[in-house]
Design a protein around this motif. Structure first.
Motif, short mmCIF file in Angstrom:
data_model
loop_
_atom_site.label_atom_id
_atom_site.label_comp_id
_atom_site.label_asym_id
_atom_site.label_seq_id
_atom_site.Cartn_x
_atom_site.Cartn_y
_atom_site.Cartn_z
N GLN A 3 -45.62 80.29 -3.04
CA GLN A 3 -45.38 80.36 -1.47
C GLN A 3 -44.13 79.75 -1.02
O GLN A 3 -43.57 78.47 -1.42
N LEU A 4 -43.60 80.52 -0.06
CA LEU A 4 -42.30 80.34 0.37
C LEU A 4 -42.20 80.36 1.93
O LEU A 4 -42.88 81.30 2.39
N VAL A 5 -41.85 79.22 2.42
CA VAL A 5 -42.17 79.14 3.88
C VAL A 5 -40.51 78.78 4.47
O VAL A 5 -39.91 77.86 4.25
N GLU A 6 -39.84 79.78 5.28
CA GLU A 6 -38.40 79.46 5.72
C GLU A 6 -38.44 78.82 6.97
O GLU A 6 -39.61 79.00 7.84
N SER A 7 -37.31 77.96 7.46
CA SER A 7 -37.37 77.60 8.75
C SER A 7 -35.90 77.29 8.78
O SER A 7 -34.89 77.33 7.95
N GLY A 8 -35.59 76.77 10.31
CA GLY A 8 -34.11 76.51 10.57
C GLY A 8 -33.39 77.63 11.14
O GLY A 8 -32.19 77.35 11.60
N GLY A 9 -33.89 78.80 11.47
CA GLY A 9 -33.29 79.84 12.17
C GLY A 9 -33.34 79.53 13.64
O GLY A 9 -33.78 78.55 14.10
N GLY A 10 -32.27 80.44 14.30
CA GLY A 10 -32.28 80.21 16.00
C GLY A 10 -31.17 80.95 16.32
O GLY A 10 -30.60 81.94 15.72
N SER A 11 -30.55 80.61 17.57
CA SER A 11 -29.50 81.20 18.14
C SER A 11 -28.35 80.38 18.35
O SER A 11 -28.48 79.16 18.86
N VAL A 12 -27.19 80.85 18.06
CA VAL A 12 -26.17 80.08 17.89
C VAL A 12 -24.94 80.94 18.45
O VAL A 12 -25.12 82.02 18.15
N GLN A 13 -23.92 80.12 18.90
CA GLN A 13 -22.74 80.92 19.42
C GLN A 13 -21.73 81.38 18.12
O GLN A 13 -21.96 80.31 17.24
N PRO A 14 -20.93 82.19 17.98
CA PRO A 14 -19.95 82.39 17.28
C PRO A 14 -19.30 81.41 16.81
O PRO A 14 -18.71 80.61 17.64
N GLY A 15 -19.16 81.09 15.62
CA GLY A 15 -18.37 79.77 15.13
C GLY A 15 -19.35 78.57 14.90
O GLY A 15 -18.76 77.70 13.99
N GLY A 16 -20.37 79.04 15.14
CA GLY A 16 -21.35 77.67 15.19
C GLY A 16 -22.03 77.65 13.66
O GLY A 16 -21.75 78.42 12.75
N SER A 17 -22.74 76.82 13.51
CA SER A 17 -23.56 76.61 12.13
C SER A 17 -24.96 76.49 12.18
O SER A 17 -25.58 76.10 13.17
N ALA A 23 -39.05 76.17 2.01
CA ALA A 23 -39.96 75.18 1.03
C ALA A 23 -40.71 75.92 0.24
O ALA A 23 -41.58 76.71 0.65
N VAL A 24 -40.93 75.29 -1.11
CA VAL A 24 -41.58 76.09 -2.09
C VAL A 24 -42.77 75.53 -2.52
O VAL A 24 -42.87 74.06 -2.82
N SER A 25 -43.86 75.77 -2.54
CA SER A 25 -45.19 75.29 -3.10
C SER A 25 -45.87 76.25 -4.11
O SER A 25 -45.49 77.47 -4.13
N GLY A 26 -46.68 75.69 -4.77
CA GLY A 26 -47.47 76.13 -6.06
C GLY A 26 -46.43 76.47 -7.24
O GLY A 26 -47.20 76.95 -8.19
N TYR A 27 -45.38 76.03 -7.15
CA TYR A 27 -44.49 76.24 -8.45
C TYR A 27 -45.11 75.25 -9.55
O TYR A 27 -44.96 73.89 -9.32
N ALA A 74 -36.31 67.78 -6.10
CA ALA A 74 -37.53 66.92 -5.84
C ALA A 74 -38.04 67.19 -4.68
O ALA A 74 -39.25 66.72 -4.59
N GLN A 75 -37.39 67.85 -3.68
CA GLN A 75 -38.44 68.27 -2.56
C GLN A 75 -38.82 69.70 -2.64
O GLN A 75 -39.36 70.26 -1.80
N ASN A 76 -38.41 70.35 -3.74
CA ASN A 76 -38.96 71.57 -3.85
C ASN A 76 -38.26 72.49 -2.62
O ASN A 76 -39.19 73.12 -2.16
N THR A 77 -37.25 72.55 -2.29
CA THR A 77 -36.50 73.14 -1.20
C THR A 77 -35.13 73.89 -1.32
O THR A 77 -34.51 73.21 -2.08
N VAL A 78 -34.88 75.09 -0.82
CA VAL A 78 -33.76 75.60 -1.09
C VAL A 78 -33.27 75.70 0.17
O VAL A 78 -33.61 76.16 1.05
N TYR A 79 -31.94 75.51 0.30
CA TYR A 79 -31.34 75.58 1.56
C TYR A 79 -30.08 76.66 1.76
O TYR A 79 -29.35 77.00 0.40
N LEU A 80 -29.78 77.09 2.85
CA LEU A 80 -28.49 77.92 3.11
C LEU A 80 -27.73 77.36 4.20
O LEU A 80 -28.49 77.34 5.32
N GLN A 81 -26.77 76.86 3.90
CA GLN A 81 -25.92 76.19 5.18
C GLN A 81 -24.89 77.25 5.45
O GLN A 81 -24.18 77.87 4.83
#
Length: 125
Positions: A3-17, A23-27, A74-81
Motif C-alpha cells: 500500500q502506498l500513501v502520499e502526503s505533502g501536497g498543497g498550494s504554493v506560489q511560483p518559485g516555492g518548494s 509511505a510504503v507498507s506491506g513490502y 529504513a522508513q519505507n518512504t519515497v520522497y519528491l523534493q
C-alpha cells in the motif's frame, strides 16, 4: 499487499518548494521500483521521476534540476523534493511501485502494479 500513501501536497506560489512523501507498507523485500507520476486536468498521466532500489533512473525533462527523488529504506518512504515550482507543475501527483525484477523500471504507468491515492499540488500566485 503493498500500500502506498502520499502526503505533502498543497498550494504554493511560483518559485516555492514542496516535499511529497510516499509511505510504503506491506513490502516484504526484494527489488523495488518506485516512481512519481502526475496528471493535470485534461492531460495524460506522465512520469516525473523514478528510483530503483536507491538508484535514480529517470527524471522528466521538464523537472530536471528542480525536482529530486529519494528513498529512505529504513522508513519505507519515497520522497519528491520539488523546488522552483512553476504553474505548469500543477497536477495531482501519484506514487507508484512494482516489485517485479523482470519488469522495466521506467516512466510508463503500465509498468506499475501499486498506486497511491494521489496528492494535489497547486502552483499559483
Amino acid at each position: 499487499q503493498v500500500q502506498l500513501v502520499e502526503s505533502g501536497g498543497g498550494s504554493v506560489q511560483p518559485g516555492g518548494s514542496l516535499r511529497l512523501s510516499c509511505a510504503v507498507s506491506g513490502y516484504t523485500g526484494g527489488s523495488t521500483c518506485m516512481a512519481w507520476f502526475r496528471q493535470a486536468p485534461g492531460k495524460e498521466r506522465e512520469g516525473v521521476a523514478v528510483i530503483s532500489t536507491g538508484v535514480i533512473t529517470y527524471y522528466a525533462d521538464s523537472v530536471k534540476g528542480r525536482f529530486t527523488i529519494s528513498q529512505d529504506n529504513a522508513q519505507n518512504t519515497v520522497y519528491l523534493q520539488m523546488n522552483s515550482l512553476k504553474a505548469e507543475d500543477t497536477a495531482m501527483y501519484y506514487c507508484a511501485a512494482h516489485t517485479l525484477s523482470w519488469r522495466p523500471c521506467g516512466p510508463l504507468s503500465d509498468y506499475y502494479v501499486y498506486w497511491g491515492q494521489g496528492t494535489q499540488v497547486t502552483v499559483s500566485s
